[in-house]
Design a protein around this motif. Structure first.
Motif, PDB file in Angstrom:
ATOM      1  N   UNK A   1       0.814  -1.213   0.000  1.00 43.82           N
ATOM      2  CA  UNK A   1       0.000   0.000   0.000  1.00 43.82           C
ATOM      3  C   UNK A   1       0.852   1.269   0.000  1.00 43.82           C
ATOM      4  N   UNK A   2       2.143   1.152   0.335  1.00 40.35           N
ATOM      5  CA  UNK A   2       3.022   2.311   0.389  1.00 40.35           C
ATOM      6  C   UNK A   2       3.660   2.658  -0.955  1.00 40.35           C
ATOM      7  N   UNK A   3       3.518   1.819  -1.953  1.00 39.13           N
ATOM      8  CA  UNK A   3       4.190   2.020  -3.242  1.00 39.13           C
ATOM      9  C   UNK A   3       3.786   3.351  -3.866  1.00 39.13           C
ATOM     10  N   UNK A   4       2.508   3.655  -3.882  1.00 42.47           N
ATOM     11  CA  UNK A   4       2.030   4.915  -4.454  1.00 42.47           C
ATOM     12  C   UNK A   4       2.652   6.100  -3.718  1.00 42.47           C
ATOM     13  N   UNK A   5       2.760   6.013  -2.411  1.00 44.56           N
ATOM     14  CA  UNK A   5       3.335   7.093  -1.612  1.00 44.56           C
ATOM     15  C   UNK A   5       4.828   7.281  -1.920  1.00 44.56           C
ATOM     16  N   UNK A   6       5.562   6.168  -2.062  1.00 47.91           N
ATOM     17  CA  UNK A   6       6.983   6.258  -2.427  1.00 47.91           C
ATOM     18  C   UNK A   6       7.133   6.975  -3.762  1.00 47.91           C
ATOM     19  N   UNK A   7       6.279   6.601  -4.704  1.00 55.91           N
ATOM     20  CA  UNK A   7       6.371   7.204  -6.027  1.00 55.91           C
ATOM     21  C   UNK A   7       6.094   8.705  -5.961  1.00 55.91           C
ATOM     22  N   UNK A   8       5.067   9.106  -5.227  1.00 57.15           N
ATOM     23  CA  UNK A   8       4.732  10.524  -5.118  1.00 57.15           C
ATOM     24  C   UNK A   8       5.862  11.308  -4.469  1.00 57.15           C
ATOM     25  N   UNK A   9       6.441  10.763  -3.400  1.00 60.15           N
ATOM     26  CA  UNK A   9       7.541  11.451  -2.716  1.00 60.15           C
ATOM     27  C   UNK A   9       8.755  11.590  -3.629  1.00 60.15           C
ATOM     28  N   UNK A  10       9.051  10.535  -4.387  1.00 57.58           N
ATOM     29  CA  UNK A  10      10.196  10.611  -5.297  1.00 57.58           C
ATOM     30  C   UNK A  10       9.932  11.602  -6.424  1.00 57.58           C
ATOM     31  N   UNK A  11       8.690  11.714  -6.854  1.00 56.81           N
ATOM     32  CA  UNK A  11       8.325  12.689  -7.883  1.00 56.81           C
ATOM     33  C   UNK A  11       8.559  14.105  -7.377  1.00 56.81           C
ATOM     34  N   UNK A  12       8.154  14.384  -6.138  1.00 58.10           N
ATOM     35  CA  UNK A  12       8.372  15.711  -5.566  1.00 58.10           C
ATOM     36  C   UNK A  12       9.867  16.031  -5.501  1.00 58.10           C
ATOM     37  N   UNK A  13      10.657  15.052  -5.084  1.00 56.91           N
ATOM     38  CA  UNK A  13      12.104  15.262  -5.016  1.00 56.91           C
ATOM     39  C   UNK A  13      12.710  15.482  -6.399  1.00 56.91           C
ATOM     40  N   UNK A  14      12.257  14.716  -7.386  1.00 57.00           N
ATOM     41  CA  UNK A  14      12.768  14.872  -8.751  1.00 57.00           C
ATOM     42  C   UNK A  14      12.460  16.269  -9.278  1.00 57.00           C
ATOM     43  N   UNK A  15      11.251  16.757  -9.028  1.00 56.44           N
ATOM     44  CA  UNK A  15      10.887  18.106  -9.469  1.00 56.44           C
ATOM     45  C   UNK A  15      11.725  19.166  -8.752  1.00 56.44           C
ATOM     46  N   UNK A  16      11.945  18.981  -7.448  1.00 56.76           N
ATOM     47  CA  UNK A  16      12.765  19.933  -6.696  1.00 56.76           C
ATOM     48  C   UNK A  16      14.208  19.924  -7.204  1.00 56.76           C
ATOM     49  N   UNK A  17      14.725  18.751  -7.475  1.00 60.82           N
ATOM     50  CA  UNK A  17      16.090  18.655  -7.972  1.00 60.82           C
ATOM     51  C   UNK A  17      16.205  19.239  -9.367  1.00 60.82           C
TER      52      UNK A  17
END
Length: 153
Positions: A120-136
């Motif tokens: 159930x955490x997979x979607x959350x991991x993906x969203x968090x990594x997306x935010x980091x990718x955009x910030x980077x």
């Protein structure tokens, strides 16, 4: 915005879980082929791979930028090294990866799930990594100015 589509995510995870529980497949087959799940963007995808019996490794991959002849690669690598050091200090399972085969820099978020209940955490991991990718990508904006095409997420 890039997103994992729930039906596709459920189908990929069901396929993976089915292979894991299927007594007719040898264990060697499971370790060799990670399941790759594409998103609505060609610049982001997810890989699911078995690392031990019952454990799986989830890797969220985001293409942050391509290398080109106009890029100051040494300065970009320096920024990536600083980012990786920071992520290590704050203990986030995220790192910048320079893929020399495809000439691109990728942000990778890698988690190991111990039980199927953790899916159930997979979607959350993906969203968090997306935010980091955009910030980077914003942080590396000075390098992206030289590129002919930016990578939207």
């Amino acid at each position: 915005m890039t997103a994992l589509h729930d039906p596709e995510l459920i189908k990929a995870l069901a396929t993976w879980v089915g292979k894991l529980k299927n007594p007719y497949h040898e264990e060697k087959q499971l370790n060799n082929y990670p399941v790759k799940l594409m998103t609505s963007s060609p610049n982001a995808w997810l890989e699911i791979k078995e690392v031990e019996q019952g454990k799986m490794e989830i890797t969220c991959i985001h293409r942050v930028m391509n290398q080109d002849e106009n890029s100051d690669l040494e300065e970009i690598r320096k920024e990536c090294t600083q980012f990786n050091s920071l992520m290590e200090r704050v203990r986030l399972p995220v790192y910048m990866w320079e893929d020399k085969k495809t000439s691109e820099f990728q942000l990778r978020w890698q988690e190991t799930l111990l039980t199927q209940a953790d899916l159930k955490y997979v979607q959350r991991f993906f969203e968090q990594s997306l935010y980091l990718a955009n910030a980077l990508q914003s942080r590396l904006g000075w390098a992206l100015v030289n590129q002919t095409q930016t990578l939207p997420h």
